[in-house]
Scaffold this motif. Structure first.
Motif, PDB file in Angstrom:
ATOM      1  N   ASN A   6      41.536  45.844  34.444  1.00  0.00           N
ATOM      2  CA  ASN A   6      40.357  45.737  35.304  1.00  0.00           C
ATOM      3  C   ASN A   6      39.041  45.717  34.542  1.00  0.00           C
ATOM      4  O   ASN A   6      38.060  45.157  35.024  1.00  0.00           O
ATOM      5  N   GLU A   7      38.991  46.308  33.341  1.00  0.00           N
ATOM      6  CA  GLU A   7      37.725  46.397  32.624  1.00  0.00           C
ATOM      7  C   GLU A   7      37.369  45.109  31.870  1.00  0.00           C
ATOM      8  O   GLU A   7      36.283  44.994  31.307  1.00  0.00           O
ATOM      9  N   LEU A   8      38.266  44.139  31.872  1.00  0.00           N
ATOM     10  CA  LEU A   8      38.052  42.894  31.133  1.00  0.00           C
ATOM     11  C   LEU A   8      37.614  41.769  32.058  1.00  0.00           C
ATOM     12  O   LEU A   8      37.816  41.824  33.266  1.00  0.00           O
ATOM     13  N   LYS A   9      37.040  40.730  31.454  1.00  0.00           N
ATOM     14  CA  LYS A   9      36.769  39.466  32.139  1.00  0.00           C
ATOM     15  C   LYS A   9      37.809  38.468  31.641  1.00  0.00           C
ATOM     16  O   LYS A   9      38.407  38.654  30.569  1.00  0.00           O
ATOM     17  N   TYR A  10      38.007  37.397  32.395  1.00  0.00           N
ATOM     18  CA  TYR A  10      39.054  36.424  32.071  1.00  0.00           C
ATOM     19  C   TYR A  10      38.574  35.000  32.334  1.00  0.00           C
ATOM     20  O   TYR A  10      37.628  34.792  33.089  1.00  0.00           O
ATOM     21  N   VAL A  11      39.269  34.049  31.723  1.00  0.00           N
ATOM     22  CA  VAL A  11      39.088  32.646  32.070  1.00  0.00           C
ATOM     23  C   VAL A  11      40.460  32.069  32.419  1.00  0.00           C
ATOM     24  O   VAL A  11      41.491  32.592  32.001  1.00  0.00           O
TER      25      VAL A  11
END
Length: 129
Positions: A6-11
């Motif tokens: 949850n603490e990360l961003k993604y592409v």
């Protein structure tokens, strides 16, 4: 079930991005990506000092199954690479979010982070595959 933090961003091309306390971002491939690739045997990272635009090819990850390009999720300058991967590319399989990171960037426009997927958005991408 893939580990999606949850603490990360993604592409949608399966890279993850973590904003660090110093304003840099760390980038790697997701647990889902490493699992799909299988045993990683080679990682090519960009050179420190390289300027990348959002979407630029930044490296390559090769496994026993396939080779995949790694893309810059945001624009910026490469400030560090994970040299461990040169001799131990399998680290990506063992620890994709911690020890198996690929490179760090100094963002040229931190607002680009706002356009990236959150964990729920990335789960939708994985579930639709």
């Amino acid at each position: 079930m893939s580990d999606i933090r949850n603490e990360l961003k993604y592409v949608s091309s399966h890279e993850w991005i973590r904003l660090e306390e110093d304003g840099t971002v760390t980038i790697g491939i997701t647990d889902h990506a490493q699992d799909s690739l299988g045993d990683v045997v080679y990682v090519e990272t960009p050179e420190v000092g390289t300027a990348l635009a959002e979407g630029d090819e930044a490296g390559v990850v090769e496994s026993v199954k396939a080779a995949s390009d790694i893309y810059a999720p945001i624009s910026g300058e490469v400030v560090a690479v994970n040299e461990v991967l040169e001799d131990a590319p399998e680290t990506v399989n063992e620890s994709p979010y911690d020890d198996g990171w690929f490179f760090r960037m100094q963002p040229s426009d931190a607002s680009e982070l706002d356009k990236l997927l959150d964990a729920d958005g990335y789960r939708e991408v994985v579930d639709s595959e």
